[in-house]
Enzyme design. Sequence first.
Site, PDB file in Angstrom:
ATOM      1  N   ARG A 128     -18.230  29.772   9.806  1.00 55.77           N
ATOM      2  CA  ARG A 128     -17.503  28.810   8.949  1.00 55.77           C
ATOM      3  C   ARG A 128     -16.846  29.515   7.761  1.00 55.77           C
ATOM      4  O   ARG A 128     -15.886  29.030   7.179  1.00 55.77           O
ATOM      5  CB  ARG A 128     -18.433  27.674   8.491  1.00 55.77           C
ATOM      6  CG  ARG A 128     -17.723  26.605   7.651  1.00 55.77           C
ATOM      7  CD  ARG A 128     -18.421  25.248   7.664  1.00 55.77           C
ATOM      8  NE  ARG A 128     -19.835  25.329   7.424  1.00 55.77           N
ATOM      9  CZ  ARG A 128     -20.393  25.536   6.212  1.00 55.77           C
ATOM     10  NH1 ARG A 128     -19.634  25.670   5.149  1.00 55.77           N
ATOM     11  NH2 ARG A 128     -21.696  25.597   6.084  1.00 55.77           N
TER      12      ARG A 128
ATOM     13  N   TYR B 100       4.323  12.473  11.061  1.00 53.41           N
ATOM     14  CA  TYR B 100       3.313  12.205  12.082  1.00 53.41           C
ATOM     15  C   TYR B 100       2.338  11.163  11.517  1.00 53.41           C
ATOM     16  O   TYR B 100       1.932  11.250  10.357  1.00 53.41           O
ATOM     17  CB  TYR B 100       2.594  13.504  12.457  1.00 53.41           C
ATOM     18  CG  TYR B 100       1.413  13.240  13.347  1.00 53.41           C
ATOM     19  CD1 TYR B 100       1.576  12.610  14.579  1.00 53.41           C
ATOM     20  CD2 TYR B 100       0.127  13.584  12.953  1.00 53.41           C
ATOM     21  CE1 TYR B 100       0.490  12.329  15.381  1.00 53.41           C
ATOM     22  CE2 TYR B 100      -0.961  13.313  13.761  1.00 53.41           C
ATOM     23  CZ  TYR B 100      -0.774  12.683  14.971  1.00 53.41           C
ATOM     24  OH  TYR B 100      -1.846  12.401  15.760  1.00 53.41           O
TER      25      TYR B 100
ATOM     26  N   ASP C  33       5.548  20.529   7.180  1.00 51.77           N
ATOM     27  CA  ASP C  33       4.903  20.577   8.488  1.00 51.77           C
ATOM     28  C   ASP C  33       5.938  21.180   9.439  1.00 51.77           C
ATOM     29  O   ASP C  33       6.944  20.542   9.766  1.00 51.77           O
ATOM     30  CB  ASP C  33       4.491  19.169   8.917  1.00 51.77           C
ATOM     31  CG  ASP C  33       3.773  19.161  10.266  1.00 51.77           C
ATOM     32  OD1 ASP C  33       4.016  20.074  11.077  1.00 51.77           O
ATOM     33  OD2 ASP C  33       2.976  18.229  10.509  1.00 51.77           O
TER      34      ASP C  33
ATOM     35  N   LYS D 146       0.130  22.543  19.374  1.00 53.57           N
ATOM     36  CA  LYS D 146       1.411  22.271  20.029  1.00 53.57           C
ATOM     37  C   LYS D 146       2.074  23.574  20.504  1.00 53.57           C
ATOM     38  O   LYS D 146       1.557  24.227  21.380  1.00 53.57           O
ATOM     39  CB  LYS D 146       2.292  21.482  19.064  1.00 53.57           C
ATOM     40  CG  LYS D 146       1.572  20.253  18.466  1.00 53.57           C
ATOM     41  CD  LYS D 146       1.277  19.235  19.521  1.00 53.57           C
ATOM     42  CE  LYS D 146       0.286  18.144  19.183  1.00 53.57           C
ATOM     43  NZ  LYS D 146      -0.082  17.822  17.864  1.00 53.57           N
TER      44      LYS D 146
HETATM   45  N1  LCS Z   1       1.852  17.356  12.699  1.00 49.31           N
HETATM   46  C1  LCS Z   1       2.674  16.923  13.671  1.00 49.31           C
HETATM   47  C2  LCS Z   1       4.145  17.017  13.485  1.00 49.31           C
HETATM   48  C3  LCS Z   1       2.135  16.381  14.838  1.00 49.31           C
HETATM   49  O1  LCS Z   1       2.957  15.945  15.788  1.00 49.31           O
HETATM   50  C4  LCS Z   1       0.724  16.291  14.972  1.00 49.31           C
HETATM   51  C5  LCS Z   1       0.070  15.701  16.174  1.00 49.31           C
HETATM   52  C6  LCS Z   1      -0.080  16.755  13.920  1.00 49.31           C
HETATM   53  C7  LCS Z   1       0.528  17.293  12.812  1.00 49.31           C
HETATM   54  C8  LCS Z   1      -1.582  16.704  13.981  1.00 49.31           C
HETATM   55  O2  LCS Z   1      -2.048  17.743  14.755  1.00 49.31           O
HETATM   56  P1  LCS Z   1      -3.463  17.724  15.516  1.00 49.31           P
HETATM   57  O3  LCS Z   1      -4.490  17.396  14.485  1.00 49.31           O
HETATM   58  O4  LCS Z   1      -3.373  16.676  16.570  1.00 49.31           O
HETATM   59  O5  LCS Z   1      -3.577  19.128  16.023  1.00 49.31           O
HETATM   60  N2  LCS Z   1       0.951  14.992  17.019  1.00 49.31           N
HETATM   61  C9  LCS Z   1       0.614  14.284  18.070  1.00 49.31           C
HETATM   62  C10 LCS Z   1       1.537  13.509  18.789  1.00 49.31           C
HETATM   63  O6  LCS Z   1       2.737  13.387  18.538  1.00 49.31           O
HETATM   64  N3  LCS Z   1       0.912  12.894  19.791  1.00 49.31           N
HETATM   65  O7  LCS Z   1      -0.423  13.203  19.806  1.00 49.31           O
HETATM   66  C11 LCS Z   1      -0.708  14.090  18.696  1.00 49.31           C
END
Ligand code: LCS
Length: 392
Positions: free
Chosen positions: A58, A111, A183, A208
């Site tokens: 951690r 998001y 972001d 992603k």
């Molecule tokens: N930022 C963006 C632009 C995202 O599209 C997402 C997740 C996140 C942050 C959060 O990331 P995670 O914690 O899921 O790794 N976007 C999603 C979407 O468009 N559909 O499912 C998850």
Amino acid sequence: MQNGLRFATLAVHAGEAPCPATGALDTPIYQSTTFVSANADEMAAVYGEQKFGYMYTRYGNPTIRALEEKLAALEGGEAAVATASGMAAISSAILGFVKAGDHVVASRSLYGAAYHFLADKLPRMGASTTFVDSTHPDEFESAIRPNTRLLYFETPSNPVLGITDIAAVAALGRAGGIPTMIDNTFASPVLQQPLALGVTVSVHSATKYLCGHGDAMGGAIIGPRDYIRAVSRDVLRDFGGVISPFNAWLILRGIHTLHVRMPAQCASAQKIAEFLGHHPRVERVNYPGLPKHPGHEIACRQMRHFGAMISFEVKGGYEAGKRVMDGVKIFARAASLGDTRSLIVHSASTSHQAVPREERLKVGITDGLVRLSIGLEAVEDLIQDLDQALAL
Ligand code: LCS
């Protein structure tokens, strides 16, 4: 790593080196929660940071460290910290700047979970957020208050592909002595280098494009060394949103091909957006690579390609949008994005079903809006798939 190396070389090599003990060329997965010290004095020195060493995952782990160094190199930042998910990155990065009594100005087009964190969770901690249309940077400017501690935005934005002028927001922040945070998930560092444009901190859902294969959750925060150190110690260690060594390794491996995957996915997205733009059943296409997109000129300035995310409005509204989602045979009906596989979502009936209609309409999530994440399949097959689904 040497200075001045090109992106592709950094994607393959940065942060990694053969293991001196075994000669293993690939970075090992240090699947260990704890690390041994030779004696009490050595352990005390590691804890006291008089000596570099690992003690507990951690607090740090060599596989995670390799990922963090690669991320910093690719994004052109002084330092980086990897997190358990994109939301762990976003929430930790914001808490690295904001405390009770502070104020944030943020884009309205974010998001969903990032929006909820700013709108619902920050107020629980005594901080507040004003949401603005970030495609008009002057709205940021007029929302700034004496206690504003952060300007936060996403470009291209999820799911409507709004484009914000990165340099303009960064300049506003600098003029007011306010840190700025982007972001950069949709673009990835292949397409967009926000720190070079003056932004203070870049965050990612590494789940992603960085990972790229839809098999690991992760996040990243990249920015000034002192800030990254403070976020690691004061936020992540206590909130606990650290990435697992195995997921860090999967993302490291994914990044080796980021610069090859991304342009290929973008080239397909451009063709698909052009196809949709001429389709009689399509009302509107949101893709920054189309000259009609209101952010096209800004995107030309700040992006290397226009991304592999598209959204479009199907004529006929809610039911027509669902019909396209139901009709595809190659696209997977699935959340997330940035995968090798192409994905499709009808926003109003799925990801945004809990958002009141008037609220989602305000950010452009119309009844027939369908979002596509373009993968690495043959573009002709993807176009055929959409064509037959639109004909149903
Ligand atoms: N930022 C963006 C632009 C995202 O599209 C997402 C997740 C996140 C942050 C959060 O990331 P995670 O914690 O899921 O790794 N976007 C999603 C979407 O468009 N559909 O499912 C998850």
